[in-house]
Motif scaffolding. Sequence first.
Motif, PDB file in Angstrom:
ATOM      1  N   LEU A 218       0.793  -1.044   0.107  1.00  8.61           N
ATOM      2  CA  LEU A 218       0.013  -0.029  -0.037  1.00  8.61           C
ATOM      3  C   LEU A 218       0.850   1.313   0.040  1.00  8.61           C
ATOM      4  CD1 LEU A 218      -3.025  -0.670   2.513  1.00  8.61           C
ATOM      5  CD2 LEU A 218      -2.965  -0.641   0.057  1.00  8.61           C
ATOM      6  N   GLU A 219       1.988   1.288   0.759  1.00  7.62           N
ATOM      7  CA  GLU A 219       2.706   2.425   0.859  1.00  7.62           C
ATOM      8  C   GLU A 219       3.276   2.820  -0.368  1.00  7.62           C
ATOM      9  OE1 GLU A 219       4.278   5.809   2.097  1.00  7.62           O
ATOM     10  OE2 GLU A 219       2.731   4.519   3.246  1.00  7.62           O
ATOM     11  N   ALA A 220       3.938   1.547  -0.907  1.00 13.02           N
ATOM     12  CA  ALA A 220       4.512   1.698  -2.203  1.00 13.02           C
ATOM     13  C   ALA A 220       3.706   2.285  -3.491  1.00 13.02           C
ATOM     14  CB  ALA A 220       5.139   0.233  -2.886  1.00 13.02           C
ATOM     15  N   VAL A 221       2.435   1.909  -3.437  1.00 15.12           N
ATOM     16  CA  VAL A 221       1.484   2.592  -4.286  1.00 15.12           C
ATOM     17  C   VAL A 221       1.016   3.981  -3.982  1.00 15.12           C
ATOM     18  CG1 VAL A 221      -1.005   2.360  -5.292  1.00 15.12           C
ATOM     19  CG2 VAL A 221       0.280   0.349  -4.866  1.00 15.12           C
ATOM     20  N   LYS A 222       1.001   4.261  -2.521  1.00 15.93           N
ATOM     21  CA  LYS A 222       0.692   5.732  -2.294  1.00 15.93           C
ATOM     22  C   LYS A 222       2.020   6.624  -2.752  1.00 15.93           C
ATOM     23  CE  LYS A 222      -2.258   4.669   1.703  1.00 15.93           C
ATOM     24  NZ  LYS A 222      -2.000   4.513   3.155  1.00 15.93           N
ATOM     25  N   GLN A 223       2.980   6.009  -2.785  1.00 16.36           N
ATOM     26  CA  GLN A 223       4.197   6.778  -3.322  1.00 16.36           C
ATOM     27  C   GLN A 223       4.050   7.152  -4.707  1.00 16.36           C
ATOM     28  OE1 GLN A 223       6.960   8.272  -1.256  1.00 16.36           O
ATOM     29  NE2 GLN A 223       5.775   7.381   0.463  1.00 16.36           N
ATOM     30  N   LEU A 224       3.349   6.414  -5.312  1.00 18.65           N
ATOM     31  CA  LEU A 224       3.036   6.757  -6.824  1.00 18.65           C
ATOM     32  C   LEU A 224       2.349   8.012  -7.157  1.00 18.65           C
ATOM     33  CD1 LEU A 224       2.692   3.211  -8.256  1.00 18.65           C
ATOM     34  CD2 LEU A 224       4.633   4.613  -8.314  1.00 18.65           C
ATOM     35  N   GLY A 225       1.450   8.268  -5.849  1.00 21.34           N
ATOM     36  CA  GLY A 225       0.607   9.438  -5.950  1.00 21.34           C
ATOM     37  C   GLY A 225      -0.749   9.038  -6.269  1.00 21.34           C
ATOM     38  N   PHE A 226      -1.138   8.033  -6.073  1.00 23.98           N
ATOM     39  CA  PHE A 226      -2.690   7.408  -6.218  1.00 23.98           C
ATOM     40  C   PHE A 226      -3.219   7.521  -5.103  1.00 23.98           C
ATOM     41  CE2 PHE A 226      -0.146   5.344  -9.914  1.00 23.98           C
ATOM     42  CZ  PHE A 226      -0.749   6.204 -10.865  1.00 23.98           C
ATOM     43  N   GLU A 227      -4.752   7.683  -5.187  1.00 29.51           N
ATOM     44  CA  GLU A 227      -5.700   7.791  -4.179  1.00 29.51           C
ATOM     45  C   GLU A 227      -6.014   6.246  -3.699  1.00 29.51           C
ATOM     46  OE1 GLU A 227      -6.841   8.953  -0.901  1.00 29.51           O
ATOM     47  OE2 GLU A 227      -7.054  10.865  -2.295  1.00 29.51           O
ATOM     48  N   ILE A 228      -6.112   5.885  -2.626  1.00 22.79           N
ATOM     49  CA  ILE A 228      -6.415   4.606  -2.210  1.00 22.79           C
ATOM     50  C   ILE A 228      -7.503   4.649  -1.168  1.00 22.79           C
ATOM     51  CG2 ILE A 228      -5.813   2.245  -1.033  1.00 22.79           C
ATOM     52  CD1 ILE A 228      -2.953   2.594  -1.982  1.00 22.79           C
ATOM     53  N   VAL A 229      -8.701   4.058  -1.449  1.00 27.38           N
ATOM     54  CA  VAL A 229      -9.831   4.380  -0.427  1.00 27.38           C
ATOM     55  C   VAL A 229     -10.237   2.862  -0.034  1.00 27.38           C
ATOM     56  CG1 VAL A 229     -10.447   6.454  -1.629  1.00 27.38           C
ATOM     57  CG2 VAL A 229     -11.543   4.081  -1.988  1.00 27.38           C
ATOM     58  N   ASP A 230     -11.054   2.871   1.103  1.00 24.75           N
ATOM     59  CA  ASP A 230     -11.644   1.520   1.819  1.00 24.75           C
ATOM     60  C   ASP A 230     -13.048   1.568   1.050  1.00 24.75           C
ATOM     61  OD1 ASP A 230     -13.110  -0.408   3.021  1.00 24.75           O
ATOM     62  OD2 ASP A 230     -11.925  -0.115   5.061  1.00 24.75           O
ATOM     63  N   PRO A 231     -13.420   0.721   0.131  1.00 30.45           N
ATOM     64  CA  PRO A 231     -14.627   0.732  -0.307  1.00 30.45           C
ATOM     65  C   PRO A 231     -16.052   0.896   0.620  1.00 30.45           C
ATOM     66  CG  PRO A 231     -13.587  -1.434  -0.685  1.00 30.45           C
ATOM     67  CD  PRO A 231     -12.719  -0.441  -0.141  1.00 30.45           C
ATOM     68  N   ASP A 232     -15.674  -0.124   1.616  1.00 35.61           N
ATOM     69  CA  ASP A 232     -16.953  -0.084   2.628  1.00 35.61           C
ATOM     70  C   ASP A 232     -17.243   1.130   3.345  1.00 35.61           C
ATOM     71  OD1 ASP A 232     -16.920  -2.779   2.107  1.00 35.61           O
ATOM     72  OD2 ASP A 232     -15.399  -3.297   3.680  1.00 35.61           O
ATOM     73  N   GLU A 233     -16.111   2.144   3.343  1.00 33.12           N
ATOM     74  CA  GLU A 233     -16.251   3.537   3.980  1.00 33.12           C
ATOM     75  C   GLU A 233     -16.870   4.625   2.910  1.00 33.12           C
ATOM     76  OE1 GLU A 233     -12.447   4.469   5.693  1.00 33.12           O
ATOM     77  OE2 GLU A 233     -12.559   2.825   7.132  1.00 33.12           O
ATOM     78  N   ILE A 234     -16.489   4.461   1.614  1.00 33.58           N
ATOM     79  CA  ILE A 234     -17.002   5.269   0.538  1.00 33.58           C
ATOM     80  C   ILE A 234     -18.260   4.925  -0.108  1.00 33.58           C
ATOM     81  CG2 ILE A 234     -16.070   6.350  -1.492  1.00 33.58           C
ATOM     82  CD1 ILE A 234     -14.495   7.246   0.632  1.00 33.58           C
ATOM     83  N   PHE A 235     -18.344   3.768  -0.389  1.00 29.85           N
ATOM     84  CA  PHE A 235     -19.541   3.424  -1.272  1.00 29.85           C
ATOM     85  C   PHE A 235     -20.480   2.536  -0.666  1.00 29.85           C
ATOM     86  CE2 PHE A 235     -15.595   3.422  -4.192  1.00 29.85           C
ATOM     87  CZ  PHE A 235     -16.136   4.383  -4.779  1.00 29.85           C
ATOM     88  N   ARG A 236     -21.618   2.313  -1.294  1.00 31.42           N
ATOM     89  CA  ARG A 236     -22.611   1.577  -0.537  1.00 31.42           C
ATOM     90  C   ARG A 236     -22.491   0.025  -0.439  1.00 31.42           C
ATOM     91  NH1 ARG A 236     -27.758  -0.021  -2.937  1.00 31.42           N
ATOM     92  NH2 ARG A 236     -27.137   1.192  -4.681  1.00 31.42           N
ATOM     93  N   CYS A 237     -22.379  -0.701  -1.594  1.00 33.68           N
ATOM     94  CA  CYS A 237     -22.180  -2.158  -1.667  1.00 33.68           C
ATOM     95  C   CYS A 237     -21.328  -2.587  -2.953  1.00 33.68           C
ATOM     96  CB  CYS A 237     -23.275  -2.721  -1.307  1.00 33.68           C
ATOM     97  SG  CYS A 237     -24.716  -2.636  -2.412  1.00 33.68           S
ATOM     98  N   LYS A 238     -20.835  -3.537  -3.272  1.00 30.59           N
ATOM     99  CA  LYS A 238     -20.420  -4.180  -4.562  1.00 30.59           C
ATOM    100  C   LYS A 238     -21.353  -4.533  -5.641  1.00 30.59           C
ATOM    101  CE  LYS A 238     -16.918  -7.114  -6.442  1.00 30.59           C
ATOM    102  NZ  LYS A 238     -15.740  -8.243  -5.867  1.00 30.59           N
ATOM    103  N   CYS A 239     -21.322  -4.166  -6.698  1.00 31.59           N
ATOM    104  CA  CYS A 239     -21.957  -4.397  -7.860  1.00 31.59           C
ATOM    105  C   CYS A 239     -21.581  -5.814  -8.402  1.00 31.59           C
ATOM    106  CB  CYS A 239     -22.044  -3.464  -9.014  1.00 31.59           C
ATOM    107  SG  CYS A 239     -22.958  -3.924 -10.525  1.00 31.59           S
ATOM    108  N   TRP A 240     -22.466  -6.830  -8.618  1.00 27.72           N
ATOM    109  CA  TRP A 240     -21.687  -8.020  -9.159  1.00 27.72           C
ATOM    110  C   TRP A 240     -21.845  -8.507 -10.490  1.00 27.72           C
ATOM    111  CZ3 TRP A 240     -18.545 -10.628  -5.856  1.00 27.72           C
ATOM    112  CH2 TRP A 240     -18.644 -10.110  -4.396  1.00 27.72           C
ATOM    113  N   TYR A 241     -22.314  -7.369 -11.253  1.00 30.30           N
ATOM    114  CA  TYR A 241     -22.337  -7.635 -12.664  1.00 30.30           C
ATOM    115  C   TYR A 241     -20.934  -7.346 -13.103  1.00 30.30           C
ATOM    116  CZ  TYR A 241     -27.464  -6.751 -11.699  1.00 30.30           C
ATOM    117  OH  TYR A 241     -28.608  -6.888 -11.598  1.00 30.30           O
ATOM    118  N   SER A 242     -20.602  -8.087 -14.531  1.00 29.71           N
ATOM    119  CA  SER A 242     -19.392  -8.274 -14.845  1.00 29.71           C
ATOM    120  C   SER A 242     -19.034  -6.567 -15.772  1.00 29.71           C
ATOM    121  CB  SER A 242     -19.451  -9.248 -16.087  1.00 29.71           C
ATOM    122  OG  SER A 242     -20.088  -8.771 -17.290  1.00 29.71           O
ATOM    123  N   GLU A 243     -17.892  -6.600 -15.868  1.00 29.31           N
ATOM    124  CA  GLU A 243     -17.385  -5.337 -16.447  1.00 29.31           C
ATOM    125  C   GLU A 243     -18.386  -4.825 -17.967  1.00 29.31           C
ATOM    126  OE1 GLU A 243     -13.641  -2.653 -17.299  1.00 29.31           O
ATOM    127  OE2 GLU A 243     -13.271  -4.905 -16.950  1.00 29.31           O
TER     128      GLU A 243
END
Length: 453
Positions: A218-243
Amino acid sequence: AFEAMITENLQRKDVDPIEEAFAFAQLAEKGRTLEDIALKIGKSTRFVFDRIKLNGLIPELKERVRNGDIPLSGAMILSKLDEETQKEFNEEEEEQCTTAMIREFVSNSFMELGNAPWIKDDSDNWENTDIKSCSQCENNTCNHGCLFYEMNSKDARCINAACYEKKQIAYVTQKIQLEYEHLVKVGEPLSFGKTVIIARRPDTYWGEDRKVFYEKTLEAVKQLGFEIVDPDEIFRCKCWYSEDDERTLKMLEDGEVYRCLSFFGHYSPEFNVSFYYVRKETASSTSAVADLKEIEREKINAQLKRAKDIVKEKSAEEMRKWAQEKPYYRRTKELSENEQLVFDVMVLSGCSSTYLEKLNLKKWNGGSDFVNYVKNNQADRHQWYRAFIAECLSSNNVNFYSYLQKCQKILFAEQYPDDFKALSKKLADSYDKKEKKLKERLKELNNDNIEEA
């Protein structure tokens, strides 16, 4: 006789593999060869050999094989591991698992290069880094005394855990930079049309080494400058349909779901694109989250609250041990003011829920302040003492303990003498009638015995 008993047990239809393994081992210890055992039960020598290997499982894993939590093919793989590695697997994988999961665990534990993600992706190329290619690395077992890596690549293993971990992390950062576009950067809003990297908190059953690797990645990815979030805190729930599902594409267009990227698999890096439903109450017309910093503030406040709760829990647990171990009960002096207060709180909290509700207190609600109530209502002490006595003498325990029955008689003979006398007379009369009837029957039986004699 011993051999006949075991053979008969092995011919049952419901015999389980662990029982077979034990029985085969017993026969082998008595001097029977694998061929003898196989011939006697009508199985192949290989079958007997494989079953005996299951005796190498630790007791916890044997029980899980019996329960069906671990498939037999997976148990065979685990039986080849040492005891410590088996214990590690049992702690990390507490629920039902598949053979594929077990193979992945073993592959990662023994750093098999053939299953390393950078080898599978044909990306064992670390230009502009201080990392050596596995094909040229001295930590690769196939490079020990062999000039041609390709000849032995099937059995290649890394013998340097630090090197293997470094390549895992480098593989993640390199793949993110080269293969994924429109990732949300640190401080940017989660604008629709972009992708955010997601990562959950480590599970409680994870081993310490796995947690450390997770945090390093996680720390190595943050060093690249990208945002990392916990989906359970940000979103409602997972969508199980394919891309490529039409429903997913429609919801993406309407701003109902957000595209997310995860990179941490069960045991090793594993990239997956998924979609999460947006919380309407926190979304804006252009972003999945109106204010990411506000959510971060709420997260920090929740962590502060949890830190305080942990202090309380640890304090309570330590003093609970004091109550068990320290010889407090040996003190012979009169109760101090604080001791009387604590005793009164214990008594009050032991009263019935119905009584406590009349005092605006709730028995099972941690928010009810019994201590302040006792401090502010000392004049009512005798009333809640009596409510506590009534609760004890009305419980089912009275049916089992004679001392409580004696307490009932002592109390109610004094407090309700007329009712007590009436009850005593009623029960005595009933007993006298029954006694008279039963004694007459006994007399008849005795007379019959005399006549027969």
